[in-house]
Design a protein around this motif. Structure first.
Motif, PDB file in Angstrom:
ATOM      1  N   ALA A   1       0.842  -1.190   0.000  1.00 27.12           N
ATOM      2  CA  ALA A   1       0.000   0.000   0.000  1.00 27.12           C
ATOM      3  C   ALA A   1       0.875   1.237   0.000  1.00 27.12           C
ATOM      4  O   ALA A   1       1.746   1.384   0.867  1.00 27.12           O
ATOM      5  CB  ALA A   1      -0.909  -0.011   1.223  1.00 27.12           C
ATOM      6  N   ALA A   2       0.647   2.125  -0.957  1.00 30.16           N
ATOM      7  CA  ALA A   2       1.462   3.323  -1.098  1.00 30.16           C
ATOM      8  C   ALA A   2       0.676   4.565  -0.718  1.00 30.16           C
ATOM      9  O   ALA A   2      -0.514   4.659  -1.011  1.00 30.16           O
ATOM     10  CB  ALA A   2       1.967   3.440  -2.531  1.00 30.16           C
ATOM     11  N   SER A   3       1.355   5.506  -0.091  1.00 25.35           N
ATOM     12  CA  SER A   3       0.746   6.794   0.236  1.00 25.35           C
ATOM     13  C   SER A   3       1.815   7.869   0.188  1.00 25.35           C
ATOM     14  O   SER A   3       3.019   7.586   0.289  1.00 25.35           O
ATOM     15  CB  SER A   3       0.092   6.753   1.625  1.00 25.35           C
ATOM     16  N   GLY A   4       1.371   9.112   0.002  1.00 21.40           N
ATOM     17  CA  GLY A   4       2.305  10.231  -0.014  1.00 21.40           C
ATOM     18  C   GLY A   4       3.003  10.459  -1.340  1.00 21.40           C
ATOM     19  O   GLY A   4       3.924  11.283  -1.417  1.00 21.40           O
ATOM     20  N   LEU A   5       2.597   9.741  -2.369  1.00 24.58           N
ATOM     21  CA  LEU A   5       3.173   9.947  -3.691  1.00 24.58           C
ATOM     22  C   LEU A   5       2.083   9.736  -4.743  1.00 24.58           C
ATOM     23  O   LEU A   5       1.070   9.080  -4.456  1.00 24.58           O
ATOM     24  CB  LEU A   5       4.347   9.001  -3.955  1.00 24.58           C
ATOM     25  N   THR A   6       2.301  10.289  -5.926  1.00 23.42           N
ATOM     26  CA  THR A   6       1.365  10.070  -7.030  1.00 23.42           C
ATOM     27  C   THR A   6       1.688   8.709  -7.617  1.00 23.42           C
ATOM     28  O   THR A   6       2.540   8.568  -8.490  1.00 23.42           O
ATOM     29  CB  THR A   6       1.505  11.178  -8.080  1.00 23.42           C
ATOM     30  N   PHE A   7       0.996   7.720  -7.109  1.00 22.12           N
ATOM     31  CA  PHE A   7       1.360   6.323  -7.331  1.00 22.12           C
ATOM     32  C   PHE A   7       1.500   5.977  -8.817  1.00 22.12           C
ATOM     33  O   PHE A   7       2.422   5.276  -9.206  1.00 22.12           O
ATOM     34  CB  PHE A   7       0.305   5.426  -6.673  1.00 22.12           C
ATOM     35  N   SER A   8       0.598   6.490  -9.626  1.00 18.69           N
ATOM     36  CA  SER A   8       0.573   6.103 -11.036  1.00 18.69           C
ATOM     37  C   SER A   8       1.780   6.616 -11.828  1.00 18.69           C
ATOM     38  O   SER A   8       1.974   6.224 -12.974  1.00 18.69           O
ATOM     39  CB  SER A   8      -0.718   6.600 -11.688  1.00 18.69           C
ATOM     40  N   THR A   9       2.586   7.474 -11.233  1.00 24.51           N
ATOM     41  CA  THR A   9       3.752   8.002 -11.932  1.00 24.51           C
ATOM     42  C   THR A   9       5.047   7.319 -11.520  1.00 24.51           C
ATOM     43  O   THR A   9       6.123   7.716 -11.956  1.00 24.51           O
ATOM     44  CB  THR A   9       3.892   9.521 -11.709  1.00 24.51           C
ATOM     45  N   TRP A  10       4.935   6.299 -10.679  1.00 23.21           N
ATOM     46  CA  TRP A  10       6.121   5.610 -10.164  1.00 23.21           C
ATOM     47  C   TRP A  10       6.146   4.159 -10.643  1.00 23.21           C
ATOM     48  O   TRP A  10       5.145   3.449 -10.541  1.00 23.21           O
ATOM     49  CB  TRP A  10       6.132   5.634  -8.640  1.00 23.21           C
TER      50      TRP A  10
END
Length: 124
Positions: free
Chosen positions: A23-32
């Motif tokens: 689970a990711a948070s604090g970043l624009t996930f779709s750009t990583w």
């Protein structure tokens, strides 16, 4: 603050399956670009699989090809690793990682952000 949190690890018998989640948070996930790494006791960290920003590009280490599947959900900001036909040699701490560069993740074995890891133990 960027956070990557792995879950889904555990103890399983050889031949069994597990599904890991990151689970990711604090970043624009779709750009990583994202990847799964693992590290067994006494061994160096190794890449397991990587997935591109849109999910259409994937790469696997030869040791897991045909058994593991990496995927991501850019709406829910999650990445997954479906692990089937598990072997004792798959025992390790599994980490998720994020990087702007897919090649840096899979070939350079580097990531800008890392999770804390989840233990996977496969008994024979």
């Amino acid at each position: 603050q960027v956070q990557l949190v792995e879950s889904g690890g555990g103890l399983v018998q050889a031949g069994g399956s597990l599904r890991l989640s990151c689970a990711a948070s604090g970043l624009t996930f779709s750009t990583w670009a994202m990847a799964w790494f693992r590290q067994a006791p006494g061994k160096e960290r190794e890449v397991v699989a990587a997935i591109g920003q849109g999910g259409g590009r994937t790469s696997y280490d030869d040791s897991v090809k045909g058994r593991f599947t990496i995927s991501r959900d850019n709406v829910k900001n999650r990445m997954f690793l479906q692990m089937n036909s598990l072997k004792p040699e798959d025992t390790a701490v599994y980490y998720c990682a994020a990087d702007r560069s897919y090649n840096d993740l899979f070939w350079g074995l580097r990531g800008d952000y890392w999770g804390q890891g989840t233990q996977v133990t496969v008994s024979s």
